[in-house]
Design an enzyme around this catalytic site. Structure first.
Site, PDB file in Angstrom:
ATOM      1  N   GLU A  41      15.287 -19.210  -9.037  1.00  0.00           N
ATOM      2  CA  GLU A  41      15.081 -17.654  -9.473  1.00  0.00           C
ATOM      3  C   GLU A  41      14.214 -17.657 -10.949  1.00  0.00           C
ATOM      4  O   GLU A  41      13.261 -16.681 -10.951  1.00  0.00           O
ATOM      5  CB  GLU A  41      16.256 -16.622  -9.381  1.00  0.00           C
ATOM      6  N   ARG A 101       4.199  -0.332  -6.505  1.00  0.00           N
ATOM      7  CA  ARG A 101       4.105  -1.206  -5.277  1.00  0.00           C
ATOM      8  C   ARG A 101       2.990  -2.137  -5.509  1.00  0.00           C
ATOM      9  O   ARG A 101       3.114  -2.978  -4.534  1.00  0.00           O
ATOM     10  CB  ARG A 101       3.765  -0.181  -4.001  1.00  0.00           C
ATOM     11  N   HIS A 120      13.703 -38.262  -7.824  1.00  0.00           N
ATOM     12  CA  HIS A 120      13.171 -38.255  -6.328  1.00  0.00           C
ATOM     13  C   HIS A 120      11.789 -37.768  -6.579  1.00  0.00           C
ATOM     14  O   HIS A 120      11.433 -37.124  -5.390  1.00  0.00           O
ATOM     15  CB  HIS A 120      13.956 -37.862  -5.319  1.00  0.00           C
ATOM     16  N   GLU A 139       5.586 -15.162 -11.455  1.00  0.00           N
ATOM     17  CA  GLU A 139       5.225 -14.166 -10.995  1.00  0.00           C
ATOM     18  C   GLU A 139       4.566 -13.182 -12.036  1.00  0.00           C
ATOM     19  O   GLU A 139       3.679 -12.445 -11.664  1.00  0.00           O
ATOM     20  CB  GLU A 139       6.094 -13.423  -9.816  1.00  0.00           C
ATOM     21  N   TRP A 153      -3.588  -2.445  -1.061  1.00  0.00           N
ATOM     22  CA  TRP A 153      -3.304  -3.737  -1.319  1.00  0.00           C
ATOM     23  C   TRP A 153      -4.093  -4.742  -0.168  1.00  0.00           C
ATOM     24  O   TRP A 153      -3.680  -4.656   0.748  1.00  0.00           O
ATOM     25  CB  TRP A 153      -1.869  -4.003  -1.484  1.00  0.00           C
ATOM     26  N   LYS A 195       5.311  -4.589  -4.305  1.00  0.00           N
ATOM     27  CA  LYS A 195       6.717  -4.458  -4.604  1.00  0.00           C
ATOM     28  C   LYS A 195       7.424  -4.569  -3.225  1.00  0.00           C
ATOM     29  O   LYS A 195       8.623  -5.191  -2.974  1.00  0.00           O
ATOM     30  CB  LYS A 195       7.061  -3.090  -5.252  1.00  0.00           C
ATOM     31  N   LYS A 231      10.547 -15.867 -11.631  1.00  0.00           N
ATOM     32  CA  LYS A 231      10.307 -14.783 -12.560  1.00  0.00           C
ATOM     33  C   LYS A 231       9.019 -15.035 -13.261  1.00  0.00           C
ATOM     34  O   LYS A 231       8.059 -14.378 -13.718  1.00  0.00           O
ATOM     35  CB  LYS A 231      11.625 -14.253 -13.190  1.00  0.00           C
ATOM     36  N   ASN A 291      -1.335   1.808   5.951  1.00  0.00           N
ATOM     37  CA  ASN A 291      -0.637   0.915   5.678  1.00  0.00           C
ATOM     38  C   ASN A 291      -0.258  -0.183   6.976  1.00  0.00           C
ATOM     39  O   ASN A 291       0.020   0.346   8.046  1.00  0.00           O
ATOM     40  CB  ASN A 291       0.779   1.307   5.008  1.00  0.00           C
ATOM     41  N   GLY A 292      -0.434  -1.206   6.677  1.00  0.00           N
ATOM     42  CA  GLY A 292       0.037  -2.227   7.817  1.00  0.00           C
ATOM     43  C   GLY A 292      -1.091  -2.935   8.227  1.00  0.00           C
ATOM     44  O   GLY A 292      -2.162  -3.284   7.469  1.00  0.00           O
ATOM     45  N   CYS A 306       0.907  -1.260  -0.074  1.00  0.00           N
ATOM     46  CA  CYS A 306      -0.087   0.129  -0.049  1.00  0.00           C
ATOM     47  C   CYS A 306       0.887   1.346  -0.022  1.00  0.00           C
ATOM     48  O   CYS A 306       1.979   1.228   0.445  1.00  0.00           O
ATOM     49  CB  CYS A 306      -0.733   0.065   1.406  1.00  0.00           C
TER      50      CYS A 306
END
Length: 613
Positions: free
Chosen positions: A485, A27, A508, A492, A75, A608, A489, A100-101, A2
Site C-alpha cells: 500500500e 474522478r 529471491h 500513483e 477519461w 477515482k 501511494k 460513461n462505460g 468519467c
C-alpha cells in the site's frame, strides 16, 4: 472515472452543469464538454481538453442559453485526449450524447453506420450511439422508440444522458453496468453519475437499478426496467451536505482526508461496539445465521481495497484459524474459481461501483446463488450495497482525492469487526479475547492522531526521496500488505516507480536492485518478526542502500548514517499496527508528490471510481 451531469429545468441549466462537473473533477478526466437545447430549438455545445476551467473559459461568462442540457468529464478509453474525442457527441445537429462505460460492439455498429454514409468525427465508441439513434429518427421512429431501439443494440457497460432536438424539454437516460442517479427538484429534474454533483440543487435522489431507462422532463419522470415495464423507484433523502466536498483549509483533498482518519475510524466503530463486544446487529439481522455456517472467507477487491483484504487474511487465519483467501476482482471474475459451500464472499469497495468487483459479484450470483455476499462499502446507495446480502457501511464520509486514504483505514476497522463477529458467533474467540481486541480498536482513533503528528519529520524524509527514480518498500507478516500500500501511494501520486516486497524475499530477486541509489522504506513494528526484519535491513545496508525506517519506539533502532528512523508509536497490537503504521506512509507519499509538483488529488491517467473493466 468519467462524470455525467444532466438537467431539465425552468431556468438556464448551464451553471448547474458546470458546477456539477466541478464537483466530479475528483474522478479523474482529460476533457470536458456540455450541450444545451437553446430557446430557438437548436443544439449549442462546447468542448475543451483539460480542466473544467478550460471549458468555462471557452463558453465565457454568458454561458449557453437553454433550459435542458447534458455535460461530461471524459477519461480516455477509446481515442486519445483531444477535443474531437470529448463529449458530448452530436449527430446531424439533432442528437447529443454523453456516455460513461464501454460499448463493446461499437466497431460493428460503426461499420454499419459508415456503410450508410454517415461520417464520424471522433475515435470514440460513444459517437456510435448518437449516429445509431439519429438513424432511427431518420427512419421515422418517435424519439422514445428510437431511444429504446438504440439501447437494445448496445452491448457493454453504459450510463447515458441524451438530448434530442425534436423534444427540447426532455432528457433520456439509461444505466447498464455504470452508475446513474436522478435528482428530484421542484419543477426540475437532474441526472448524474454521482449524487455529489447534484447536492447544490437537491438532496432527493432516485438510484436507477441495473437496466433502467428513464425520460426526464420538468413535470414528469418515467422509469422503465429492462423489459419495458414502467416501475416506481424510491426517492432517497441524502444525508450529504453540499459543502461536504470542500478542502476545509487544507491545500489538497488528500491531506484533508489523511487527517480525517481518526474521526472516520471512530465513525466506523460508532454504534457497532458496546461493553467490550461487537453488537449482534452490526452486520444486519440475518448475519448471525449466515456466520454460523461459515467455514472460510473469500475476499474480493481492487487496488487499495485489495491490500486491506490482504491484511484481514492474516487476522482471520492467525486469530480465528479460519481459512481466508484474497483475490483481485478482475482475476477472480475471469479465472473460473471454485465456489465452495460454506464460503462467505466479502466484497470491498470505497465507491460500491467498481466494475470488476461488481462483475465478480454477479458471476457468483449466477454460479452459486446461495453463497452469502457481504459488502463493506462507503456509499450507501451504490450498486454493490444494493446487490449484497449483508452490508457494513464504513461511514468514512466523502473521499475526493483519487489516492484512497481513509477508505483503507475504515475498511480495515470494518474487517476487524467482521473477524470479531464471526469469532464470537462461531465460538472461536473467548469473551475475554473479544473484549481485549475491542479495547484495542477503541484506542485506534487516538493512536491515529498521534501518528499524524510526525509531519515535520516526514517532510524531511520526503526531501531525501524527491529526486529518486525508484523505491523499495519492505514489510514482514501483516506489514507486507502495508508495504504494498505504501508503494502504491508513492507511485500513483508522485510517479516514482515503487514496489512493495516481503522482506524475506530479498534474496529471491530484489536484492539485485539494491545500490546506493535505491531508497528502501521499511516498516518495523515491535513483534516476533522484528529480529528477522533487522537482518533483512542489514542485508540492504551492506549493499549501500539508504534506509527509511518507520519503527516502534521500543525497536532499539536509532538514526545513523544512511539510516533514518522515525519512531511512530509504542502502543500498537496485531489489529491496530497495520492501520497506524500506514498513516506516515500516506504522509510520506503526499509530501514527496507536493515537492515534485504533481497533481496530488488528480494524478495522471487515474480515476477515482473505476466503472469500466
Amino acid at each position: 472515472m468519467c462524470g455525467i451531469v444532466a438537467a431539465v429545468a425552468q431556468r438556464p441549466v448551464w451553471p448547474i452543469l458546470i458546477e456539477g462537473l466541478r464537483r466530479l473533477e475528483y474522478r479523474g478526466y482529460d476533457s470536458a464538454g456540455l450541450a444545451v437545447l437553446d430557446p430557438a430549438g437548436g443544439l449549442s455545445s462546447a468542448r475543451a481538453v483539460g480542466k473544467v476551467q478550460a471549458l468555462c473559459d471557452q463558453i465565457g461568462e454568458e454561458g449557453l442559453a437553454g433550459f435542458s442540457g447534458i455535460a461530461h468529464t471524459r477519461w480516455a478509453t477509446h481515442g486519445v485526449p483531444a477535443e474531437r474525442n470529448a463529449h458530448p457527441h452530436i449527430a446531424s445537429k439533432r442528437v447529443a450524447v454523453v456516455h460513461n462505460g464501454i460499448i463493446e460492439n461499437h466497431a460493428a455498429l460503426r461499420e454499419q453506420m459508415v456503410a450508410e454514409g454517415r461520417i464520424f468525427s471522433s475515435d470514440t465508441d460513444t459517437e456510435v450511439i448518437a449516429h445509431l439513434l439519429d438513424h432511427y429518427l431518420v427512419a421515422g421512429q418517435t424519439p422514445q422508440k428510437a431511444f429504446e431501439l438504440t439501447l437494445d443494440r448496445l452491448h457493454g457497460a453504459f450510463a447515458l444522458a441524451i438530448l434530442i432536438k425534436d423534444v427540447p424539454n426532455q432528457i433520456f437516460v439509461a444505466r447498464q453496468g455504470s452508475p446513474l442517479v436522478i435528482g428530484v427538484g421542484i419543477g426540475e429534474l437532474f441526472a448524474a453519475s454521482d449524487a455529489l454533483a447534484l447536492l447544490p440543487v437537491t438532496q432527493r435522489f432516485i438510484y436507477l437499478c441495473e437496466g433502467d431507462r428513464a425520460i426526464l422532463s420538468c413535470d414528469h419522470l418515467e422509469v422503465t426496467d429492462r423489459t419495458g415495464q414502467i416501475v416506481a423507484r424510491a426517492i432517497v433523502e441524502s444525508a450529504q451536505r453540499a459543502d461536504s466536498a470542500g478542502r476545509g483549509g487544507y491545500k489538497h483533498f488528500m491531506l484533508k482526508e489523511i487527517h480525517e482518519q481518526p474521526r472516520a475510524i471512530a465513525d466506523t466503530l460508532e454504534g457497532r461496539i458496546s461493553e467490550g463486544r461487537v453488537l449482534p446487529a452490526a452486520f444486519g439481522v440475518n448475519a448471525e445465521a449466515v456466520f454460523k455456517t461459515i467455514k472460510r472467507i473469500q475476499i474480493v477487491a481492487c487496488g487499495t481495497s485489495y491490500h486491506a483484504g490482504m491484511v484481514a487474511r492474516y487476522w482471520f487465519e492467525d486469530i480465528l484459524r479460519l481459512p481466508a483467501a484474497v483475490e483481485v476482482s478482475s482475476e477472480f471474475h475471469y479465472r473460473n474459481p471454485v465456489l465452495e459451500e460454506g464460503t462467505l464472499l466479502v466484497m470491498l469497495s470505497q465507491s460500491g461501483e467498481t466494475a470488476d468487483t461488481l462483475a465478480a459479484l454477479r458471476m457468483v450470483r449466477v454460479r452459486s446463488p446461495q453463497m452469502p455476499i457481504l459488502a463493506i462499502c462507503n456509499a450507501p446507495e451504490s450498486s454493490l450495497v444494493r446487490e449484497s446480502d449483508l452490508v457494513l457501511m464504513t461511514h468514512a464520509g466523502p473521499e475526493i482525492s483519487v489516492a484512497s486514504t481513509k477508505a483503507f483505514s475504515t475498511q480495515l476497522v470494518a474487517l476487524a469487526l467482521l473477524m470479531l463477529s464471526i469469532g464470537r458467533i462461531r465460538a472461536i474467540l473467548s469473551e475475554q479475547d473479544e473484549r481485549r481486541i475491542v479495547a484495542g480498536l477503541e484506542k485506534i482513533p487516538n493512536l491515529a492522531r498521534d501518528a499524524l503528528q510526525h509531519d515535520e519529520a516526514i517532510m524531511a524524509l520526503a526531501e531525501r526521496l524527491v529526486d529518486k527514480q525508484h523505491a523499495l518498500f519492505l514489510g514482514r507478516g501483516v506489514m507486507f500488505p502495508i508495504a504494498l500500500e505504501g508503494a502504491l501511494k508513492l507511485k500513483e501520486i508522485s510517479y516514482i516507480h515503487a514496489e512493495g516486497y516481503p522482506a524475506g524475499e530479498l534474496k529471491h530477486g530484489p536484492l539485485a536492485l539494491i545500490d546506493e541509489n535505491m531508497p528502501v522504506i521499511t516498516i518495523a513494528p515491535q513483534n516476533d518478526l522484528l529480529d528477522k526484519l533487522k537482518s533483512n535491513m542489514s542485508e540492504v545496508a551492506a549493499r549501500g542502500a539508504e534506509l527509511f525506517v518507520f519503527a516502534d519506539e521500543r525497536s532499539g533502532l536509532r538514526t545513523e548514517a544512511r539510516l533514518h528512523v522515525l519512531p511512530v508509536t509504542s502502543h500498537v497490537g496485531r489489529i491496530s499496527a497495520p492501520i497506524i503504521f500506514n498513516l506516515p506512509l500516506q504522509l510520506l507519499a503526499y509530501h514527496v508528490a507536493v515537492l515534485k509538483g504533481t497533481d496530488v488529488d488528480q494524478p495522471r491517467n487515474l480515476a477515482k471510481s473505476v466503472t469500466v473493466e
